[in-house]
Every structure is written in structure tokens, then in C-alpha cells.
Design an enzyme around this catalytic site. Structure first.
Site, mmCIF file in Angstrom:
data_model
loop_
_atom_site.group_PDB
_atom_site.id
_atom_site.type_symbol
_atom_site.label_atom_id
_atom_site.label_comp_id
_atom_site.label_asym_id
_atom_site.label_seq_id
_atom_site.Cartn_x
_atom_site.Cartn_y
_atom_site.Cartn_z
ATOM 1 N N SER A 63 0.805 -1.204 0.099
ATOM 2 C CA SER A 63 -0.030 -0.078 -0.186
ATOM 3 C C SER A 63 0.673 1.286 0.053
ATOM 4 C CB SER A 63 -0.979 -0.116 1.184
ATOM 5 O OG SER A 63 -2.162 -0.733 0.985
ATOM 6 N N LYS A 66 0.367 3.375 -3.041
ATOM 7 C CA LYS A 66 -0.913 4.204 -3.005
ATOM 8 C C LYS A 66 -0.471 5.822 -2.892
ATOM 9 C CE LYS A 66 -4.317 0.924 -1.182
ATOM 10 N NZ LYS A 66 -3.785 -0.439 -1.139
ATOM 11 N N TYR A 239 -4.158 3.539 7.796
ATOM 12 C CA TYR A 239 -5.305 2.628 8.025
ATOM 13 C C TYR A 239 -6.210 3.130 9.070
ATOM 14 C CZ TYR A 239 -2.056 -0.401 5.426
ATOM 15 O OH TYR A 239 -1.375 -1.100 4.527
ATOM 16 N N VAL A 257 1.295 -3.502 3.971
ATOM 17 C CA VAL A 257 1.275 -4.870 4.565
ATOM 18 C C VAL A 257 2.545 -5.605 4.180
ATOM 19 C CG1 VAL A 257 -1.257 -5.063 4.803
ATOM 20 C CG2 VAL A 257 -0.209 -6.010 2.730
HETATM 21 N N1 GLN Z 1 -1.951 -5.752 -1.980
HETATM 22 C C1 GLN Z 1 -2.783 -5.644 -0.472
HETATM 23 C C2 GLN Z 1 -4.294 -5.454 -0.872
HETATM 24 O O1 GLN Z 1 -4.784 -5.123 -1.775
HETATM 25 C C3 GLN Z 1 -2.374 -4.006 -0.191
HETATM 26 C C4 GLN Z 1 -2.912 -3.655 1.084
HETATM 27 C C5 GLN Z 1 -2.121 -3.055 2.089
HETATM 28 O O2 GLN Z 1 -0.883 -2.882 1.782
HETATM 29 N N2 GLN Z 1 -2.734 -2.651 3.006
HETATM 30 O O3 GLN Z 1 -5.036 -6.083 0.004
#
Ligand code: GLN
Length: 303
Positions: A63, A66, A239, A257
Site C-alpha cells: 500500500s 498508493k 489505515y 502490509v
Molecule cells: N495488496 C494489498 C491488498 O490489496 C495491499 C493492502 C495493504 O498494503 N494494506 O489487499
């Protein structure tokens, strides 16, 4: 400030927490990462980088991507993305569906999976190849032309991608996607699967500390957009733990994650810490502790 000495002290304090939490296990390709890893890197606004531990070992950015895809969209067009995605914390997990129905397919913020899918969709429209555009940008800003996608992670994401596909289809039903769902989720998975080290990420995130200026001194973002991105990272970047993270660390940050967290001290430096053990909300346990120690030792939070 002796950055190297500060990072060493931060690492010494955070190391007892390494192995706490759980390595992401929603896809087999991430489950195999060693929980013993810990690295931290800092790049100052002049591009000088310091690091400790596993700071040069690549990991899955997940993430963290993002934040960078949002920056690329904001760099290409002014404010129109904000009609399709909000900028409020959600208080719900990053892959949650519930608010989307109440809020007519408009995700709360660009750092939820739903919000990031909208951003990737826009980047796809703007560039014709969202994941390659992001990889090229990461290579340029990190100064590391070797960066690439982790094919195994991308494949695993797609194989276990029902939740993200559901989010994308749901938003498409509200008319909030411009491209076909399969292409949007594919580019999203590729973006998540980019492999970078703490060194690469701290360097690539330098524009956020330089008020929008890229590594070569040219402007990526208006200063006001860099400020706004940092604000959204502070309020939504970790988050549904963003409140707790602001309380403990007090810096704009984006976690993934894979166990990485990028944090920004505007006007001074960008940090990246990595340790794969995650807390229940998906943030690195030792990573968050390290950043907490960093702002305590230096007094450099935004507050
Ligand atoms: N690839 C993960 C997902 O889409 C990314 C989520 C994350 O890092 N929180 O669930």
C-alpha cells in the site's frame, strides 16, 4: 544532526519488537518473508541517505504505492480526482466495503484499497499504462533503475484478489471507474507488487519533504499539493490506526502490509522503516515503534 547515530539508536530501541505481530498471510508470496528483518533509512532534502540494518534489502511495497500513484495523478491534473475520492479517515479496515454503499461508490480516501483503485483507474486513463508509469517514476526518483515488479506477488494478488475485485465492481456499478474492472485491478496488483528497499523508498519519497520538488530539482507537485498529500497521509496513511499513529509518531506516513512505512518530516527528510511483523490493523509493529523513537529523540514531529 548526526543522522547515522540517531538511526542506530532508534534501531537499537526498536529491535526487541522485531518478530512481534504477524507477517501478512493473505497471499502465500508474502507469508514466506522472514519476520526477523528490520531496516531503516533516512534521506535528507539534499538527497543524502543514511541507513541501518536491512535498509538495502528489497521488500514488497504494497500500500505504500498508493501514495506515489496519488502523487502521479496530482502531478498530471489539478484537483479533479477529489470529485471521485474523499479525504476523510474511514475508521474501517483498508479493504472494507461497508462505507462504499452508503457513500454511493465514493471511497473515503485514496489510501483505502477502494480509493487507490480509483486513483489507479485515473492514472490508467492519463498514462495508458498505470503500473509501468508508477514503476518508471519509482526508478527515477529512487535513482535505482533496477527496480521491478515481483511477479510471484503480483500473481498471488490476482489469484486471491476477490475482495479487491468486489470493491472495483461495486464502484463501477456507481459509475466511479473509467476503465474496465479487470484492467484496473491488474494494474493495482502490479503497483502493490513493486519491490523496493528502505533506501529506495526514502529517496523516492523525497519530494514530499521538499514541498513537491523532485530529486533533480524540477517540480512534481505544487507546494500546496505536497502539503495536502502530507495531510492525507497523516490522517489516513496508516489505515484505521491513523489516529494512534499521529498520537505516537506525529508524522505524515504511508504503510504497507509488506511491513514498510514511509514517513515524512516536511522541510527536513523522508524516512522508510521495514519490519514484516504487523499489528492487527496491518502496520509494522517494530516500524511504528522505530518512528515513535525517532520523533521522540529528535523532537521532529509536525506538532
Ligand atoms: N495488496 C494489498 C491488498 O490489496 C495491499 C493492502 C495493504 O498494503 N494494506 O489487499
Amino acid at each position: 544532526m548526526d543522522y547515522q547515530a540517531v538511526l542506530e539508536e532508534v534501531a537499537d530501541r526498536a529491535r526487541p519488537l522485531v518478530r512481534q505481530g504477524r507477517v501478512a498471510d493473505y497471499i502465500p508470496a508474502l507469508e514466506r518473508v522472514s519476520p526477523d528483518r528490520f531496516g531503516i533509512a533516512l534521506t535528507d532534502i539534499h538527497g543524502e541517505t543514511y541507513g541501518v540494518g536491512d535498509w538495502e534489502v528489497p521488500f514488497s511495497v504494497q500500500s505504500i504505492s498508493k501514495a506515489f500513484s496519488l502523487a502521479l495523478v496530482l502531478a498530471q491534473e489539478d484537483q479533479s480526482i477529489w470529485k471521485r475520492v474523499g479525504r476523510e479517515p474511514s475508521g474501517t479496515p483498508f479493504n472494507s466495503l461497508v462505507q462504499l454503499e452508503w457513500e454511493q461508490g465514493i471511497p473515503r480516501n485514496p489510501f483505502l484499497n477502494s480509493g487507490a483503485l480509483v486513483v489507479t483507474d485515473r492514472l490508467q486513463t492519463l498514462t495508458g499504462d498505470a503500473s509501468t508509469a508508477l514503476l518508471d517514476f519509482m526508478r527515477e526518483e529512487s535513482g535505482n533503475p533496477e527496480l521491478s515488479f515481483d511477479q510471484a506477488v503480483a500473481g498471488s494478488e490476482a489469484e486471491h484478489g476477490n475482495r479487491n475485485a468486489a470493491l472495483a465492481h461495486f464502484m463501477a456499478s456507481f459509475g466511479n471507474l473509467e476503465n474496465p474492472v479487470p484492467s484496473v485491478i491488474e494494474h493495482y496488483f502490479w503497483q502493490c507488487s513493486i519491490e523496493m528497499s528502505c533506501r529506495d523508498l526514502a529517496t523516492a519519497g523525497g519530494f514530499l519533504a521538499r514541498h513537491g520538488l523532485r530529486a533533480d530539482g524540477t517540480r512534481l507537485l505544487h507546494a500546496r499539493d505536497a502539503k495536502r498529500m502530507n495531510a492525507v497521509m497523516l490522517t489516513c496513511g496508516t489505515y484505521d490506526a491513523a489516529g494512534e499513529f499521529a498520537y505516537r509518531v506525529g508524522l505524515p506516513a504511508k504503510s504497507g502490509v509488506g511491513g514498510g512505512i514511509v514517513a515524512v518530516v516536511p522541510g527536513r527528510c523522508t524516512l522508510c522503516v521495514w519490519s514484516p511483523g504487523l499489528d492487527a490493523r496491518g502496520n509494522s509493529v517494530a516500524g511504528a515503534a522505530a518512528l515513535d523513537h525517532f520523533t521522540t529523540l529528535t523532537g521532529w514531529s509536525v506538532f
